[in-house]
Design a protein around this motif. Structure first.
Motif, PDB file in Angstrom:
ATOM      1  N   PHE A 116      44.782 -16.398 -60.587  1.00 21.83           N
ATOM      2  CA  PHE A 116      44.584 -17.645 -59.842  1.00 21.83           C
ATOM      3  C   PHE A 116      44.916 -17.407 -58.365  1.00 21.83           C
ATOM      4  N   PHE A 117      46.037 -16.697 -58.118  1.00 22.98           N
ATOM      5  CA  PHE A 117      46.430 -16.472 -56.729  1.00 22.98           C
ATOM      6  C   PHE A 117      45.439 -15.569 -56.006  1.00 22.98           C
ATOM      7  N   SER A 118      44.774 -14.663 -56.700  1.00 27.72           N
ATOM      8  CA  SER A 118      43.792 -13.839 -55.992  1.00 27.72           C
ATOM      9  C   SER A 118      42.416 -14.499 -55.923  1.00 27.72           C
ATOM     10  N   GLU A 119      42.039 -15.303 -56.913  1.00 29.45           N
ATOM     11  CA  GLU A 119      40.658 -15.824 -56.963  1.00 29.45           C
ATOM     12  C   GLU A 119      40.525 -17.278 -56.474  1.00 29.45           C
ATOM     13  N   CYS A 120      41.564 -18.073 -56.573  1.00 29.05           N
ATOM     14  CA  CYS A 120      41.431 -19.519 -56.355  1.00 29.05           C
ATOM     15  C   CYS A 120      42.396 -20.061 -55.299  1.00 29.05           C
ATOM     16  N   ARG A 121      43.549 -19.405 -55.152  1.00 30.29           N
ATOM     17  CA  ARG A 121      44.632 -20.005 -54.372  1.00 30.29           C
ATOM     18  C   ARG A 121      44.292 -20.205 -52.898  1.00 30.29           C
ATOM     19  N   ARG A 122      43.388 -19.375 -52.356  1.00 30.97           N
ATOM     20  CA  ARG A 122      43.100 -19.558 -50.922  1.00 30.97           C
ATOM     21  C   ARG A 122      42.466 -20.928 -50.664  1.00 30.97           C
ATOM     22  N   CYS A 123      41.937 -21.567 -51.686  1.00 37.02           N
ATOM     23  CA  CYS A 123      41.357 -22.901 -51.513  1.00 37.02           C
ATOM     24  C   CYS A 123      42.047 -23.979 -52.344  1.00 37.02           C
ATOM     25  N   HIS A 124      42.765 -23.597 -53.388  1.00 35.52           N
ATOM     26  CA  HIS A 124      43.358 -24.596 -54.285  1.00 35.52           C
ATOM     27  C   HIS A 124      44.854 -24.398 -54.430  1.00 35.52           C
ATOM     28  N   ALA A 125      45.609 -25.488 -54.361  1.00 36.72           N
ATOM     29  CA  ALA A 125      47.037 -25.416 -54.650  1.00 36.72           C
ATOM     30  C   ALA A 125      47.269 -25.843 -56.096  1.00 36.72           C
ATOM     31  N   PRO A 126      48.291 -25.248 -56.722  1.00 38.15           N
ATOM     32  CA  PRO A 126      48.632 -25.695 -58.069  1.00 38.15           C
ATOM     33  C   PRO A 126      49.565 -26.893 -58.029  1.00 38.15           C
ATOM     34  N   ASP A 127      49.816 -27.424 -56.861  1.00 36.99           N
ATOM     35  CA  ASP A 127      50.887 -28.396 -56.692  1.00 36.99           C
ATOM     36  C   ASP A 127      50.391 -29.509 -55.746  1.00 36.99           C
ATOM     37  N   PRO A 128      50.528 -30.769 -56.149  1.00 40.36           N
ATOM     38  CA  PRO A 128      49.954 -31.870 -55.366  1.00 40.36           C
ATOM     39  C   PRO A 128      50.597 -32.068 -53.994  1.00 40.36           C
ATOM     40  N   THR A 129      51.816 -31.497 -53.770  1.00 39.67           N
ATOM     41  CA  THR A 129      52.465 -31.702 -52.478  1.00 39.67           C
ATOM     42  C   THR A 129      51.983 -30.668 -51.458  1.00 39.67           C
ATOM     43  N   ASP A 130      51.142 -29.748 -51.888  1.00 39.65           N
ATOM     44  CA  ASP A 130      50.728 -28.635 -51.046  1.00 39.65           C
ATOM     45  C   ASP A 130      49.279 -28.866 -50.610  1.00 39.65           C
ATOM     46  N   PRO A 131      49.050 -29.230 -49.350  1.00 35.85           N
ATOM     47  CA  PRO A 131      47.674 -29.505 -48.936  1.00 35.85           C
ATOM     48  C   PRO A 131      46.846 -28.228 -48.943  1.00 35.85           C
ATOM     49  N   SER A 132      45.604 -28.339 -49.336  1.00 35.65           N
ATOM     50  CA  SER A 132      44.743 -27.150 -49.339  1.00 35.65           C
ATOM     51  C   SER A 132      43.304 -27.608 -49.121  1.00 35.65           C
ATOM     52  N   TYR A 133      42.423 -26.644 -48.908  1.00 33.52           N
ATOM     53  CA  TYR A 133      41.018 -26.944 -48.593  1.00 33.52           C
ATOM     54  C   TYR A 133      40.303 -27.607 -49.775  1.00 33.52           C
ATOM     55  N   GLY A 134      40.560 -27.111 -50.962  1.00 34.73           N
ATOM     56  CA  GLY A 134      39.955 -27.698 -52.169  1.00 34.73           C
ATOM     57  C   GLY A 134      40.935 -28.671 -52.818  1.00 34.73           C
ATOM     58  N   ASP A 144      33.811 -12.317 -66.679  1.00 33.23           N
ATOM     59  CA  ASP A 144      34.642 -11.652 -67.680  1.00 33.23           C
ATOM     60  C   ASP A 144      35.429 -12.705 -68.472  1.00 33.23           C
ATOM     61  N   ARG A 145      35.148 -12.788 -69.766  1.00 34.85           N
ATOM     62  CA  ARG A 145      35.780 -13.812 -70.616  1.00 34.85           C
ATOM     63  C   ARG A 145      37.288 -13.694 -70.658  1.00 34.85           C
ATOM     64  N   THR A 146      37.792 -12.465 -70.576  1.00 37.84           N
ATOM     65  CA  THR A 146      39.245 -12.274 -70.611  1.00 37.84           C
ATOM     66  C   THR A 146      39.871 -12.854 -69.350  1.00 37.84           C
ATOM     67  N   VAL A 147      39.231 -12.608 -68.215  1.00 36.10           N
ATOM     68  CA  VAL A 147      39.748 -13.167 -66.959  1.00 36.10           C
ATOM     69  C   VAL A 147      39.697 -14.692 -67.038  1.00 36.10           C
ATOM     70  N   GLN A 148      38.595 -15.232 -67.567  1.00 31.54           N
ATOM     71  CA  GLN A 148      38.496 -16.698 -67.745  1.00 31.54           C
ATOM     72  C   GLN A 148      39.630 -17.196 -68.646  1.00 31.54           C
ATOM     73  N   ASP A 149      39.883 -16.481 -69.746  1.00 29.40           N
ATOM     74  CA  ASP A 149      40.953 -16.869 -70.675  1.00 29.40           C
ATOM     75  C   ASP A 149      42.294 -16.955 -69.962  1.00 29.40           C
ATOM     76  N   PHE A 150      42.574 -15.923 -69.149  1.00 30.33           N
ATOM     77  CA  PHE A 150      43.870 -15.878 -68.471  1.00 30.33           C
ATOM     78  C   PHE A 150      43.981 -17.041 -67.486  1.00 30.33           C
ATOM     79  N   ILE A 151      42.926 -17.258 -66.689  1.00 28.28           N
ATOM     80  CA  ILE A 151      42.990 -18.339 -65.698  1.00 28.28           C
ATOM     81  C   ILE A 151      43.118 -19.685 -66.425  1.00 28.28           C
ATOM     82  N   LEU A 152      42.390 -19.830 -67.533  1.00 28.50           N
ATOM     83  CA  LEU A 152      42.497 -21.073 -68.323  1.00 28.50           C
ATOM     84  C   LEU A 152      43.914 -21.276 -68.856  1.00 28.50           C
TER      85      LEU A 152
END
Ligand code: HEC
Length: 131
Positions: A38-56, A114-122
């Motif tokens: 998540f930190f390598s593929e998604c984090r540059r646009c998405h935060a896992p935390d509502p108090t953290d503003p991000s582009y997405g 890659d289904r395994t990568v999807q599994d991990f991110i899920l």
């Protein structure tokens, strides 16, 4: 570590079913791997935390959430009006080919096939969704 993994693998092969404690170890490993991905593929646009503003939009509680509903986030009309719920299957399809799954959104194309990568991110997204 290699020996441990091998020994675990052997144990699974001989026992046939996965013991409960090993299953939860495996779940934890999936969440940890998913967090790294998540930190390598998604984090540059998405935060896992509502108090953290991000582009997405923030992705806490994303599993089971109605699409396009983070208050104050300016969604594309494609996403806002999609009417879908982010089930694991929908999230998988989105990670695999978001443009194909839902044309016209503001999210740059990601193509995680890659289904395994999807599994991990899920697994990680589930862990920040209280699921
Ligand atoms: C380059 C930036 C970027 C990256 C990288 C990115 N996203 Fe997005 N994402 C967005 C934007 C922007 C939106 C809002 C799209 C819209 O409104 O059309 C979005 C929307 C979403 C939504 C819908 C959220 C909702 O509230 O309905 C999900 C789910 C999502 N992204 C998951 C992911 C995942 C999982 C990854 C990593 C595998 C990822 N995104 C990578 C920018 C990004």
């Amino acid at each position: 570590m290699k020996q441990v993994a091998l020994a675990l693998g052997m144990a699974f092969l001989t026992v046939g079913t996965v013991p409960a404690s090993a299953q939860s170890t495996y779940d934890r490993i999936k969440v940890d791997a998913g967090e790294t991905l998540f930190f390598s593929e998604c984090r540059r646009c998405h935060a896992p935390d509502p108090t953290d503003p991000s582009y997405g939009p923030q992705l806490d509680n994303i599993v089971g959430r109605q699409a396009g509903t983070v208050p104050g986030y300016e969604y594309s009309s494609a996403l806002k009006n999609s009417g879908i719920v982010w089930t694991p299957a929908a999230l998988r399809a989105w990670m695999e080919d978001n443009d194909g799954f839902m044309p016209g959104t503001k999210m740059r194309h990601v193509g995680i096939e890659d289904r395994t990568v999807q599994d991990f991110i899920l697994a990680y997204l589930g862990s920040i969704s209280g699921k």
